[in-house]
Design a protein around this motif. Sequence first.
Motif, PDB file in Angstrom:
ATOM      1  N   GLY A 265      93.388  -8.869  64.311  1.00 51.37           N
ATOM      2  CA  GLY A 265      94.781  -9.047  63.848  1.00 51.37           C
ATOM      3  C   GLY A 265      95.062  -9.433  62.496  1.00 51.37           C
ATOM      4  N   THR A 266      94.092  -9.496  61.415  1.00 48.80           N
ATOM      5  CA  THR A 266      94.362  -9.473  60.358  1.00 48.80           C
ATOM      6  C   THR A 266      94.483  -8.403  59.560  1.00 48.80           C
TER       7      THR A 266
ATOM      8  N   SER B 143      89.280  -2.876  57.583  1.00 46.24           N
ATOM      9  CA  SER B 143      88.193  -2.655  57.975  1.00 46.24           C
ATOM     10  C   SER B 143      88.017  -1.553  59.114  1.00 46.24           C
ATOM     11  N   CYS B 144      88.919  -1.541  60.125  1.00 47.02           N
ATOM     12  CA  CYS B 144      89.075  -0.451  60.892  1.00 47.02           C
ATOM     13  C   CYS B 144      89.170   0.915  60.178  1.00 47.02           C
ATOM     14  N   ILE B 145      90.067   1.255  59.188  1.00 44.71           N
ATOM     15  CA  ILE B 145      89.946   2.206  58.394  1.00 44.71           C
ATOM     16  C   ILE B 145      88.689   2.582  57.949  1.00 44.71           C
ATOM     17  N   PHE B 146      88.107   1.801  57.343  1.00 43.42           N
ATOM     18  CA  PHE B 146      86.836   1.909  56.628  1.00 43.42           C
ATOM     19  C   PHE B 146      85.782   2.344  57.749  1.00 43.42           C
TER      20      PHE B 146
ATOM     21  N   VAL C 233      85.369  -4.376  65.911  1.00 37.75           N
ATOM     22  CA  VAL C 233      85.259  -4.223  64.315  1.00 37.75           C
ATOM     23  C   VAL C 233      85.557  -5.460  63.837  1.00 37.75           C
ATOM     24  N   ALA C 234      84.444  -5.965  62.973  1.00 36.44           N
ATOM     25  CA  ALA C 234      84.598  -7.119  62.272  1.00 36.44           C
ATOM     26  C   ALA C 234      85.163  -7.077  61.171  1.00 36.44           C
ATOM     27  N   SER C 235      85.981  -8.146  60.651  1.00 42.85           N
ATOM     28  CA  SER C 235      86.733  -8.143  59.470  1.00 42.85           C
ATOM     29  C   SER C 235      85.579  -8.205  58.252  1.00 42.85           C
ATOM     30  N   ASN C 236      85.764  -7.483  57.330  1.00 37.05           N
ATOM     31  CA  ASN C 236      85.020  -7.378  56.318  1.00 37.05           C
ATOM     32  C   ASN C 236      85.620  -7.254  54.971  1.00 37.05           C
ATOM     33  N   ASP C 237      85.646  -8.279  54.243  1.00 32.24           N
ATOM     34  CA  ASP C 237      86.513  -8.386  53.047  1.00 32.24           C
ATOM     35  C   ASP C 237      86.066  -7.304  52.100  1.00 32.24           C
ATOM     36  N   GLU C 238      84.979  -7.034  51.898  1.00 34.58           N
ATOM     37  CA  GLU C 238      84.354  -6.115  50.833  1.00 34.58           C
ATOM     38  C   GLU C 238      84.857  -4.616  51.065  1.00 34.58           C
ATOM     39  N   LYS C 239      84.683  -4.373  52.402  1.00 33.76           N
ATOM     40  CA  LYS C 239      85.249  -3.094  52.757  1.00 33.76           C
ATOM     41  C   LYS C 239      86.453  -2.783  52.847  1.00 33.76           C
ATOM     42  N   ALA C 240      87.382  -3.835  53.371  1.00 33.16           N
ATOM     43  CA  ALA C 240      88.752  -4.019  53.347  1.00 33.16           C
ATOM     44  C   ALA C 240      89.178  -3.771  51.753  1.00 33.16           C
ATOM     45  N   GLN C 241      88.715  -4.506  51.093  1.00 33.94           N
ATOM     46  CA  GLN C 241      89.187  -4.272  49.603  1.00 33.94           C
ATOM     47  C   GLN C 241      88.758  -3.006  48.734  1.00 33.94           C
ATOM     48  N   ARG C 242      87.849  -2.299  49.434  1.00 35.25           N
ATOM     49  CA  ARG C 242      87.649  -0.927  48.882  1.00 35.25           C
ATOM     50  C   ARG C 242      88.701  -0.119  49.405  1.00 35.25           C
ATOM     51  N   VAL C 243      89.171  -0.188  50.749  1.00 38.37           N
ATOM     52  CA  VAL C 243      90.299   0.723  51.241  1.00 38.37           C
ATOM     53  C   VAL C 243      91.455   0.348  50.787  1.00 38.37           C
ATOM     54  N   TRP C 244      91.618  -0.954  50.454  1.00 41.12           N
ATOM     55  CA  TRP C 244      92.879  -1.384  49.860  1.00 41.12           C
ATOM     56  C   TRP C 244      93.098  -0.846  48.535  1.00 41.12           C
ATOM     57  N   ILE C 245      92.005  -0.891  47.504  1.00 43.53           N
ATOM     58  CA  ILE C 245      92.346  -0.191  46.240  1.00 43.53           C
ATOM     59  C   ILE C 245      92.451   1.191  46.313  1.00 43.53           C
ATOM     60  N   ALA C 246      91.665   1.861  47.256  1.00 41.07           N
ATOM     61  CA  ALA C 246      91.907   3.357  47.146  1.00 41.07           C
ATOM     62  C   ALA C 246      93.109   3.613  47.820  1.00 41.07           C
ATOM     63  N   LEU C 247      93.902   3.066  48.714  1.00 42.81           N
ATOM     64  CA  LEU C 247      95.117   3.310  49.227  1.00 42.81           C
ATOM     65  C   LEU C 247      96.105   2.976  47.877  1.00 42.81           C
ATOM     66  N   LYS C 248      95.889   1.983  47.242  1.00 39.84           N
ATOM     67  CA  LYS C 248      96.813   1.859  46.067  1.00 39.84           C
ATOM     68  C   LYS C 248      96.984   2.894  45.022  1.00 39.84           C
TER      69      LYS C 248
END
Length: 185
Positions: free
Chosen positions: A8-9, A15-18, A47-62
Motif C-alpha cells: 500500500g505504499t 516495486s510492482c512496476i519494476f 511483491v515486497a517493497s524495495n527502495d532501490e528498485k522503486a527509486q529506479r522506477v521513480w527516476i525513470a518516470l521523472k
Amino acid sequence: MIIYEFDGTMTGVLSCIFRAFQFKDFDVRIVPKGMIQHHLFTEVIDVASNDEKAQRVWIALKKRVSSRAIRDFYYTFLSEHENAFQQLFNFAIYVFQSKNRIDTNYGHSAVLGLSQWAKQVGREKHRMEAFVRFKKCKNHVFVSLVRPDFNVLPLIERHFRTRYQDQKWLIYDEKRKFGIYYDLD
C-alpha cells in the motif's frame, strides 16, 4: 490473471512496476494487502517493497513525463483507492512502452484516470486548507481533528506552516491515525 499484492505504499507501487518489466508481466492487477479476493484461476504474487528498485522506477518516470504528470501521479497515490493504484500501474506501463511523451493523451484510460484522481485529491486539499478550524488547548497548542476523504495531510502541511508560523499547532487525521505537529521549528 496475475495479481501483484503490495504493502500500500508508494514504494510498493513502484516495486510492482519494476517487477512487471523484470518479468514482462503487463496484464496485471495490483492490490494492496488485505484487499484480495482469491479466484480459482488467479496467481497472487506478493511483491515486497524495495527502495532501490522503486527509486529506479521513480527516476525513470521523472525523465519520461512532465512535472505536472509526476504531481498527478503522487496525488493519485494519495487517494488510497484500489482503482487509483491500478491506474498508476497502467500509466507507468504505458509511459515506459511508449516512444513519445504521453502526458496529455487523455484518450488513454490511464492518463485520463490519473488526471481525474489528481483533480479529486486536489479539491480535497483545497477543502482542507479552507475549512480546517483549530481549537486552542490548555497547553497553548491549536488542534484540529479532521477526516479527509483522501490522504491530503502531506499536501497541506506547507500551507499551514506558512499561515500559522508563529504558533504551535496540530492537525490530526482521525481516519488514518497520524497528524502534522508544528512546534515553531
